[in-house]
Design a protein around this motif. Structure first.
Motif, PDB file in Angstrom:
ATOM      1  N   ASN A  29       0.747  -1.049  -0.127  1.00 29.08           N
ATOM      2  CA  ASN A  29      -0.072   0.202   0.064  1.00 29.08           C
ATOM      3  C   ASN A  29       0.958   1.069  -0.047  1.00 29.08           C
ATOM      4  OD1 ASN A  29      -1.478   2.481   0.997  1.00 29.08           O
ATOM      5  ND2 ASN A  29      -2.780   0.971   2.079  1.00 29.08           N
ATOM      6  N   ARG A  31       0.524   4.099   0.364  1.00 28.69           N
ATOM      7  CA  ARG A  31       0.434   5.286   1.365  1.00 28.69           C
ATOM      8  C   ARG A  31       1.385   5.121   2.470  1.00 28.69           C
ATOM      9  NH1 ARG A  31      -6.089   5.002   1.893  1.00 28.69           N
ATOM     10  NH2 ARG A  31      -6.557   6.108  -0.037  1.00 28.69           N
ATOM     11  N   TYR A  37       5.648  -0.633   7.325  1.00 27.51           N
ATOM     12  CA  TYR A  37       4.465  -1.395   6.687  1.00 27.51           C
ATOM     13  C   TYR A  37       4.302  -2.872   7.231  1.00 27.51           C
ATOM     14  CZ  TYR A  37       7.687  -2.931   3.241  1.00 27.51           C
ATOM     15  OH  TYR A  37       8.677  -3.617   2.403  1.00 27.51           O
ATOM     16  N   PHE A  79      -1.615  -3.589  -5.488  1.00 26.81           N
ATOM     17  CA  PHE A  79      -2.588  -3.063  -4.404  1.00 26.81           C
ATOM     18  C   PHE A  79      -3.116  -1.668  -4.782  1.00 26.81           C
ATOM     19  CE2 PHE A  79      -3.780  -1.314  -0.340  1.00 26.81           C
ATOM     20  CZ  PHE A  79      -4.579  -2.330   0.218  1.00 26.81           C
ATOM     21  N   PRO A  81      -5.472   0.964  -2.748  1.00 27.05           N
ATOM     22  CA  PRO A  81      -5.865   1.346  -1.259  1.00 27.05           C
ATOM     23  C   PRO A  81      -7.561   1.809  -1.703  1.00 27.05           C
ATOM     24  CG  PRO A  81      -4.446   2.737  -2.023  1.00 27.05           C
ATOM     25  CD  PRO A  81      -4.179   1.884  -3.063  1.00 27.05           C
ATOM     26  N   GLU A  88      -4.145  -0.760   7.032  1.00 27.22           N
ATOM     27  CA  GLU A  88      -3.037  -0.953   5.848  1.00 27.22           C
ATOM     28  C   GLU A  88      -3.711  -1.696   4.535  1.00 27.22           C
ATOM     29  OE1 GLU A  88       1.158  -2.730   5.235  1.00 27.22           O
ATOM     30  OE2 GLU A  88       0.648  -2.076   7.251  1.00 27.22           O
ATOM     31  N   ASP A  89      -4.347  -2.854   5.039  1.00 25.37           N
ATOM     32  CA  ASP A  89      -4.595  -3.704   4.003  1.00 25.37           C
ATOM     33  C   ASP A  89      -6.074  -3.720   3.445  1.00 25.37           C
ATOM     34  OD1 ASP A  89      -6.061  -4.625   6.196  1.00 25.37           O
ATOM     35  OD2 ASP A  89      -5.300  -6.831   6.193  1.00 25.37           O
ATOM     36  N   GLY A  91      -8.393  -2.323   0.854  1.00 25.23           N
ATOM     37  CA  GLY A  91      -8.072  -2.069  -0.445  1.00 25.23           C
ATOM     38  C   GLY A  91      -8.568  -3.194  -1.449  1.00 25.23           C
ATOM     39  N   GLY A 112      -8.192  -7.079  -0.482  1.00 29.24           N
ATOM     40  CA  GLY A 112      -6.781  -6.729   0.102  1.00 29.24           C
ATOM     41  C   GLY A 112      -6.922  -7.567   1.665  1.00 29.24           C
TER      42      GLY A 112
END
Length: 149
Positions: A29, A31, A37, A79, A81, A88-89, A91, A112
């Motif tokens: 991701n 971001r 991460y 990935f 988002p 974080e996951d 998406g 995700g």
């Protein structure tokens, strides 16, 4: 992952995912680019009959597998988002998979977080293995980037 110590002029390698599998095309991701991460999405056993997309937990060194239909060989995962995502996951994972029995390609869209397939879209042509991908959020944003060159 390579950790570079510029002061001592040394480098150390650390495997983020353990096991006997080879991993290619890591994607996160973005971001979390240049930040700590937890998850990396990778192509495992690239271009083999046993290829699969893995969601790797890089802290624990574990993985979960995205289950594709039999005879489907995936390419690089991307990935995307959720714009309003909280984790974080949160998406979608996009990958192009080739059905080796039917000589067809499909865009696979998976959650995700859960790795459940949300949709597949048959491509009008067969895409080659190793198709590199990039997600662009919208035409306007893409044209703003392209127009600068």
């Amino acid at each position: 992952r390579f950790n570079l110590d510029l002061q001592n002029k040394s480098a150390a390698a650390k495997y983020l995912l353990t096991g006997e599998t080879s991993y290619e095309f890591p994607n996160i991701n973005y971001r979390f680019h240049q930040k700590p991460y937890l998850y990396s999405y990778v192509l495992a056993n690239a271009y083999e009959e046993t290829s699969y997309i893995a969601k790797g937990n890089v802290v624990e060194g574990t993985e979960e597998q995205l289950q594709l239909p039999e005879h489907w060989i995936p390419s690089e995962p991307v990935f995307v988002p959720n714009p309003e995502g909280k984790s974080e996951d949160d998406g979608a994972i996009l990958t192009v998979a080739v059905d080796t029995k039917k000589s067809e390609s499909h865009l696979v869209i998976a959650d995700g977080t859960t790795l459940e397939i949300m949709a597949t879209v048959k491509a009008p042509v067969v895409c080659n293995f190793g198709l590199h991908c990039t997600f662009v959020p919208g035409q306007k944003e893409f044209m703003n980037v392209v127009s600068k060159y």
